[in-house]
Motif scaffolding. Sequence first.
Motif, PDB file in Angstrom:
ATOM      1  N   ALA A 321       0.811  -1.218   0.000  1.00  0.00           N
ATOM      2  CA  ALA A 321       0.000   0.000   0.000  1.00  0.00           C
ATOM      3  C   ALA A 321       0.846   1.270   0.000  1.00  0.00           C
ATOM      4  N   SER A 322       2.135   1.152  -0.277  1.00  0.00           N
ATOM      5  CA  SER A 322       3.019   2.307  -0.254  1.00  0.00           C
ATOM      6  C   SER A 322       2.701   3.270  -1.390  1.00  0.00           C
ATOM      7  N   ASP A 323       3.240   4.460  -1.292  1.00  0.00           N
ATOM      8  CA  ASP A 323       3.039   5.458  -2.347  1.00  0.00           C
ATOM      9  C   ASP A 323       3.534   4.929  -3.692  1.00  0.00           C
ATOM     10  N   GLN A 324       4.717   4.353  -3.703  1.00  0.00           N
ATOM     11  CA  GLN A 324       5.274   3.830  -4.945  1.00  0.00           C
ATOM     12  C   GLN A 324       4.393   2.732  -5.536  1.00  0.00           C
ATOM     13  N   SER A 325       3.933   1.823  -4.678  1.00  0.00           N
ATOM     14  CA  SER A 325       3.089   0.729  -5.150  1.00  0.00           C
ATOM     15  C   SER A 325       1.775   1.248  -5.704  1.00  0.00           C
ATOM     16  N   MET A 326       1.129   2.160  -4.970  1.00  0.00           N
ATOM     17  CA  MET A 326      -0.172   2.653  -5.417  1.00  0.00           C
ATOM     18  C   MET A 326      -0.070   3.502  -6.682  1.00  0.00           C
ATOM     19  N   ARG A 327       1.047   4.173  -6.869  1.00  0.00           N
ATOM     20  CA  ARG A 327       1.221   4.898  -8.129  1.00  0.00           C
ATOM     21  C   ARG A 327       1.239   3.928  -9.302  1.00  0.00           C
ATOM     22  N   GLY A 328       1.781   2.743  -9.064  1.00  0.00           N
ATOM     23  CA  GLY A 328       1.769   1.730 -10.116  1.00  0.00           C
ATOM     24  C   GLY A 328       0.395   1.137 -10.350  1.00  0.00           C
ATOM     25  N   ALA A 329      -0.510   1.292  -9.375  1.00  0.00           N
ATOM     26  CA  ALA A 329      -1.859   0.733  -9.495  1.00  0.00           C
ATOM     27  C   ALA A 329      -2.844   1.684 -10.177  1.00  0.00           C
ATOM     28  N   THR A 330      -2.437   2.937 -10.401  1.00  0.00           N
ATOM     29  CA  THR A 330      -3.387   3.907 -10.951  1.00  0.00           C
ATOM     30  C   THR A 330      -3.868   3.530 -12.346  1.00  0.00           C
ATOM     31  N   GLY A 331      -3.111   2.712 -13.046  1.00  0.00           N
ATOM     32  CA  GLY A 331      -3.570   2.252 -14.356  1.00  0.00           C
ATOM     33  C   GLY A 331      -4.688   1.235 -14.270  1.00  0.00           C
ATOM     34  N   PHE A 332      -4.907   0.665 -13.074  1.00  0.00           N
ATOM     35  CA  PHE A 332      -5.956  -0.333 -12.874  1.00  0.00           C
ATOM     36  C   PHE A 332      -7.200   0.263 -12.205  1.00  0.00           C
ATOM     37  N   THR A 333      -6.991   1.205 -11.285  1.00  0.00           N
ATOM     38  CA  THR A 333      -8.088   1.628 -10.430  1.00  0.00           C
ATOM     39  C   THR A 333      -7.743   2.929  -9.736  1.00  0.00           C
ATOM     40  N   MET A 334      -8.743   3.604  -9.148  1.00  0.00           N
ATOM     41  CA  MET A 334      -8.455   4.700  -8.243  1.00  0.00           C
ATOM     42  C   MET A 334      -7.887   4.124  -6.958  1.00  0.00           C
ATOM     43  N   VAL A 335      -7.019   4.877  -6.322  1.00  0.00           N
ATOM     44  CA  VAL A 335      -6.348   4.401  -5.114  1.00  0.00           C
ATOM     45  C   VAL A 335      -6.711   5.303  -3.939  1.00  0.00           C
ATOM     46  N   PRO A 336      -6.533   4.830  -2.702  1.00  0.00           N
ATOM     47  CA  PRO A 336      -6.990   5.603  -1.545  1.00  0.00           C
ATOM     48  C   PRO A 336      -5.958   6.544  -0.934  1.00  0.00           C
ATOM     49  N   ARG A 337      -4.843   6.835  -1.620  1.00  0.00           N
ATOM     50  CA  ARG A 337      -3.890   7.815  -1.108  1.00  0.00           C
ATOM     51  C   ARG A 337      -4.240   9.206  -1.644  1.00  0.00           C
ATOM     52  N   VAL A 338      -4.501  10.127  -0.721  1.00  0.00           N
ATOM     53  CA  VAL A 338      -4.939  11.471  -1.091  1.00  0.00           C
ATOM     54  C   VAL A 338      -3.890  12.183  -1.936  1.00  0.00           C
ATOM     55  N   SER A 339      -2.614  12.041  -1.598  1.00  0.00           N
ATOM     56  CA  SER A 339      -1.562  12.748  -2.327  1.00  0.00           C
ATOM     57  C   SER A 339      -1.499  12.320  -3.788  1.00  0.00           C
ATOM     58  N   ILE A 340      -1.782  11.043  -4.045  1.00  0.00           N
ATOM     59  CA  ILE A 340      -1.767  10.562  -5.425  1.00  0.00           C
ATOM     60  C   ILE A 340      -2.980  11.080  -6.184  1.00  0.00           C
ATOM     61  N   LEU A 341      -4.154  11.012  -5.552  1.00  0.00           N
ATOM     62  CA  LEU A 341      -5.373  11.486  -6.206  1.00  0.00           C
ATOM     63  C   LEU A 341      -5.290  12.977  -6.530  1.00  0.00           C
ATOM     64  N   ALA A 342      -4.587  13.735  -5.669  1.00  0.00           N
ATOM     65  CA  ALA A 342      -4.502  15.185  -5.856  1.00  0.00           C
ATOM     66  C   ALA A 342      -3.300  15.612  -6.702  1.00  0.00           C
ATOM     67  N   ASP A 343      -2.459  14.697  -7.089  1.00  0.00           N
ATOM     68  CA  ASP A 343      -1.262  15.012  -7.872  1.00  0.00           C
ATOM     69  C   ASP A 343      -1.676  15.522  -9.258  1.00  0.00           C
ATOM     70  N   PRO A 344      -1.274  16.743  -9.630  1.00  0.00           N
ATOM     71  CA  PRO A 344      -1.676  17.300 -10.941  1.00  0.00           C
ATOM     72  C   PRO A 344      -1.292  16.408 -12.115  1.00  0.00           C
ATOM     73  N   GLU A 345      -0.141  15.776 -12.031  1.00  0.00           N
ATOM     74  CA  GLU A 345       0.282  14.903 -13.131  1.00  0.00           C
ATOM     75  C   GLU A 345      -0.625  13.677 -13.241  1.00  0.00           C
ATOM     76  N   VAL A 346      -1.003  13.128 -12.098  1.00  0.00           N
ATOM     77  CA  VAL A 346      -1.912  11.978 -12.100  1.00  0.00           C
ATOM     78  C   VAL A 346      -3.281  12.410 -12.615  1.00  0.00           C
ATOM     79  N   GLN A 347      -3.759  13.564 -12.166  1.00  0.00           N
ATOM     80  CA  GLN A 347      -5.065  14.058 -12.612  1.00  0.00           C
ATOM     81  C   GLN A 347      -5.063  14.368 -14.103  1.00  0.00           C
ATOM     82  N   LYS A 348      -3.930  14.793 -14.608  1.00  0.00           N
ATOM     83  CA  LYS A 348      -3.827  15.055 -16.052  1.00  0.00           C
ATOM     84  C   LYS A 348      -3.954  13.756 -16.836  1.00  0.00           C
ATOM     85  N   LYS A 349      -3.339  12.709 -16.312  1.00  0.00           N
ATOM     86  CA  LYS A 349      -3.381  11.411 -16.991  1.00  0.00           C
ATOM     87  C   LYS A 349      -4.729  10.732 -16.811  1.00  0.00           C
TER      88      LYS A 349
END
Length: 415
Positions: A321-349
């Motif tokens: 459930a680490s930040d690195q792991s969940m960033r790799g999961a964003t291609g499959f699903t939304m993840v429960p880490r707020v920092s990832i969901l709010a990351d402008p680069e992630v939101q752009k993608k």
Amino acid sequence: MKLTRRSFVAAGTGAAVASLATPALWRTAQAAAPIQLVSHRYPALEYYAQQFSAAAPEGNVNQQLMPFDKAFELMNIALSSKSNSIDVMYVNESMTGFMRSGWLRPLNDLWEKYSDEFNLKDINPDVLKHFTYEGKIYGMPLTSISHLFFYRKDVLDEAGKQPPKTIDDYIGLASELNSPMRSGTISCLRGDSALGESHWYINALGDGWFDDKWEPVFNNEKGIHAITRLKEATQYAQQGFMNAHNDECTIAMQQDIATMGLSWTTRATAMDNPEKSAVVGKVDFVAPPQGHGRLALDGYAISAFSTQDPDTLFRMVCQAASDQSMRGATGFTMVPRVSILADPEVQKKYRHYPAGMEAISTAVPFPKIPEFFAVGEFIRRRILQAVAGEMEVAAALNTAAEETRNHLAQAGYYK
């Protein structure tokens, strides 16, 4: 969810993969018997199982990944007999019974101990609360999936319309934009999709499915109104909506034969797939009108009967459930880490993420009793009869409520 939330064929046992463990974790796990992981199986969970295994020495994790109904049965048998045959297992938002029964290890002490190291404060509290029972944390969230409202921005812009804020607005707009070439909305009423779509109406316009004593309330005046509105909305749905599941509704939006409607966050990226979509860049997303769409979550818990070192197990769960792991999961699903969901680069993608975060804040899981998987079949069948005009809405819901209460009475819910 028939006992399953998502239907995937395939079962089997995975092998452990390379280790990313710290030296201390390596020594602890190396001395122990193989760690047993039991999980539901679909792409996101297969990814997380690999991440979990990567936190232990090679060969030290035995993965058993299978469809949810099989995993649930296996876990129920093992835990009810207090067997130590499972160490870490899959849990979702509806498995409060496992927590209430004392089958899962409370994680509060470990959560506090490793909070800073793994930045556990970053886990979305709107998600974490569904893995908490009577103040105790029992699960680590891995995914956060909810209903989302899809709409053709170009079509609404041309008509001078804004996305609907209420269900009344939605149905009115669906009526106005409905045409032989493009339906006003999508509707998915085959299988468990019918219960999921009804769930939105029942929670946004009604009082939910049950009261706090598990008495059915979906057949009260508000519930009848809610399902009546569902029936009205289907007048403007795509052809074959009674036999449409999530896949068919996704295709209807992709192929420009529907204007808008309720779907899942996991379906959003399909709108921009140039190999399958004729509407790339034209579909936008908001939270469901009036909120209260369905919430579906996945996570890991530790068995209360495991003889493995709990620190080792929890650190492996945290690694998955680490930040690195969940960033790799964003291609499959939304993840429960707020920092990832709010990351402008992630939101752009993944441009549906902002709407997904808003949707999750009001989303409602299915009732947290295992029997809902069974009584949902009664409810779904009667709702379909109401939508098809075979029964009046009130009569259909009253019949479903009686069938539901009889089933729950036999299960010992009423004293």
